[in-house]
Structure formats: C-alpha cells, structure tokens
Design a protein around this motif. Sequence first.
Motif, PDB file in Angstrom:
ATOM      1  N   GLU A 255     -17.340  33.866 -49.811  1.00  0.00           N
ATOM      2  CA  GLU A 255     -17.169  32.802 -48.830  1.00  0.00           C
ATOM      3  C   GLU A 255     -18.406  31.928 -48.701  1.00  0.00           C
ATOM      4  O   GLU A 255     -18.302  30.725 -48.431  1.00  0.00           O
ATOM      5  N   ARG A 256     -19.567  32.533 -48.869  1.00  0.00           N
ATOM      6  CA  ARG A 256     -20.820  31.812 -48.668  1.00  0.00           C
ATOM      7  C   ARG A 256     -21.877  32.435 -49.573  1.00  0.00           C
ATOM      8  O   ARG A 256     -21.864  33.632 -49.798  1.00  0.00           O
TER       9      ARG A 256
ATOM     10  N   ARG B  15     -14.525  31.159 -55.332  1.00  0.00           N
ATOM     11  CA  ARG B  15     -13.134  31.495 -54.987  1.00  0.00           C
ATOM     12  C   ARG B  15     -12.650  32.717 -55.752  1.00  0.00           C
ATOM     13  O   ARG B  15     -12.107  33.662 -55.160  1.00  0.00           O
TER      14      ARG B  15
ATOM     15  N   TYR C  94     -19.635  20.835 -49.945  1.00  0.00           N
ATOM     16  CA  TYR C  94     -19.185  22.151 -49.464  1.00  0.00           C
ATOM     17  C   TYR C  94     -20.284  22.795 -48.622  1.00  0.00           C
ATOM     18  O   TYR C  94     -20.667  23.941 -48.860  1.00  0.00           O
TER      19      TYR C  94
ATOM     20  N   LYS D 194     -14.214  35.917 -54.677  1.00  0.00           N
ATOM     21  CA  LYS D 194     -14.020  36.208 -53.250  1.00  0.00           C
ATOM     22  C   LYS D 194     -15.340  36.110 -52.456  1.00  0.00           C
ATOM     23  O   LYS D 194     -15.640  36.955 -51.621  1.00  0.00           O
TER      24      LYS D 194
ATOM     25  N   SER E   7     -18.297  43.687 -45.127  1.00  0.00           N
ATOM     26  CA  SER E   7     -17.311  42.994 -45.943  1.00  0.00           C
ATOM     27  C   SER E   7     -16.957  43.901 -47.092  1.00  0.00           C
ATOM     28  O   SER E   7     -17.819  44.571 -47.646  1.00  0.00           O
TER      29      SER E   7
ATOM     30  N   GLU F  90     -20.446  24.162 -45.845  1.00  0.00           N
ATOM     31  CA  GLU F  90     -20.127  25.412 -45.158  1.00  0.00           C
ATOM     32  C   GLU F  90     -20.198  26.615 -46.085  1.00  0.00           C
ATOM     33  O   GLU F  90     -20.270  27.763 -45.631  1.00  0.00           O
ATOM     34  N   LYS F  91     -20.231  26.389 -47.404  1.00  0.00           N
ATOM     35  CA  LYS F  91     -20.260  27.481 -48.373  1.00  0.00           C
ATOM     36  C   LYS F  91     -21.665  27.770 -48.899  1.00  0.00           C
ATOM     37  O   LYS F  91     -21.873  28.768 -49.579  1.00  0.00           O
TER      38      LYS F  91
END
Length: 331
Positions: free
Chosen positions: A87-88, A82, A108, A85, A319, A110-111
């Motif tokens: 996300e994965r 977090r 988690y 920054k 990104s 999805e991460k």
Amino acid sequence: MPYVEATGAKLYFEEGGYGYPIIFIHEFASDIRGWETQVRHFSRSYRCIAYNARGYPPSDVPEDVALYGWEFAVDDIAAVMRDLKIERAHLVGLSMGGYAALQFGLRYSEKASAIVAAGVGSGSHPSQRDAWLRETSVLSRIFIDHGMVSMAERMARGPARIQLKYKDQKSWRDFVVRLRQHSALGMSNTMARCQALRSSLHDLRDQFSEMTVPVLLAVGDEDVRCLETNLMLKSTLPNAGLWICPNTGHAINLEEPFAFNAQVENFLSAVERGCWRRGFPGTEVGPHLGWCRRTCRDNSSVQVDPETADAGVGCLHHSRPSSRSHSKSLS
C-alpha cells in the motif's frame, strides 16, 4: 522467474528481506544489478524490491515504441506495488528512476512515504534542453545501428561516468559488462520515448512546491548536468534535503556505495522517527510516519503516537506477510 503485470509489459523483479518496503528504481544505463550493494545492506532491516523497467530483459521488451514513456515508468511503480500487495513504500531511484520516483510523488503521493532521488535532472536545465533533445534523438538511432557491445564502453567513458573507473576499476568493468547485455531495442525505445519526451523538472516547479512527501536529493559534484537542477529542486520542494557528494559523477550509488547507503539510511530513519526537517517553516511530518523497523521481522510495523513517543509507547499494527518469497537474492 517472478514477474508483475504492467500495462503492455511484464516486469521482472527480485526481493529480499522483511519489514517496511523499499522499492529501487534503476537508471537508464543500468538494471536491478546496479542496486546489489544497496539491497544487501537494506534487506537486513527492510523488505527490498528491485525490478527491471520495460525494455530491460528479463522484463519484456515491447517492439511498439508507444508502450514506452515516463508515464508508463511512473505507472509501472504502481503496478509493482499493486501486484506485491504494497500500500505504501519508500522509493529509491537513480537518474531515470529518480525522475520516475519524483513524478510518482506527484501522481501517487499517498503511496510514497519517502523518496530518494539521486542523480536526477539530466537535460532539464533550460540551457541544456535543445542539446538534450538533439542528443536523445541521435542516441536512440545509434543503439539500433551499432548495438550494445559497441556502445557500452563509450557510454561508460562519459564525463560523468569515468569517475567510477578511477575509483574502482572492477566495478567499472562490471558496469560495462552489464551494459553490453542490455537490449538495443529496449534502450533505443526508452531513449526515444522515456528520456527524450519527458518534461523538464524546471517546468514542474509549481507542482513540486506543493508536494509534501519527504525527499532526499543526492547528486555528485561532478555530475555537471544535474547540479543546478538539484539546487532548484532543493529550493522548491518544501520537504527536501540535498546531499552533494564530493568528487563524484552520475552513478553515485556505485561510486560511493557506503556513503550513499549511510545517507539514505539516515534519511529514512529520520522520516520514520518523525523528525525529518522538524521545525522548519512550512513542513509538518504526520504521525503516520513514525514507524519502528526493529520489530518488523514478521512484516509488521510500529506506529508511534507523537504524544507518547518520548515515553516509548507505541501501537503495533500487523500486516499479513506476502505469500511471495522474500528470500530471492539480487544477482
């Protein structure tokens, strides 16, 4: 010094390299310095982040034992992601860190794009549980009573750690020196809460049987406490492979750094190409895992369309690079 804010503690971290992120999670008897060989290697192609768990200076060492536990360890990974920054990410964890990585994959999913769980399973096998609970209770007190200078070499001479001394005496001496610098309070609280109170991995079989995150299990064949549990995990996790390193104990990344790096690199490469366990019954690799790392110097990634992958057609997703420096070296 760079820190991230976690619940009840600030966590010290270091990072280097550019590209898709890998987060390294250390074992009980180590800290970020134990990942130096891996960070030096993988930072050529990835953005590598390593951090010290709570209780391991220069991260905070909370006096309140209630601020320790495997749940905190799992949520601390999320806190690092977090604040940076992210996300994965790929996760690489050893022993206590591997346990946290697997639990992170459950909580988690999805991460986590891929998980390397090395040397996991101490105290998990049903035949070991009673002895593990007694041992952790005694050790948590000994750290306070005797201090780290007294305990460090005793720990480094354990039956699953002495292999490092036989293979590389300098690395073993460095391991002992680092261990002496740990906080006795932090080690005691971590042992009492994070190690002693964690669930057995055998009790999580039903949950693991539904976890589809790609996993590489790595264990030394002389890491006796972990061998049977890794066989159980291999048979339970539907998207896992198991590497057993010969003539190797617990600190597999220190004992055999080049072999370890090669296995991890091959695994991550297979995941990113979308061919990890391709064609095996019950496994399916989603197209979002088809990244190309070669064009990631600006922290972008390439997502490959599986229908056009053979023709070399990819879709570039940019990104924005983190504002934080990615050039800090691991020391």
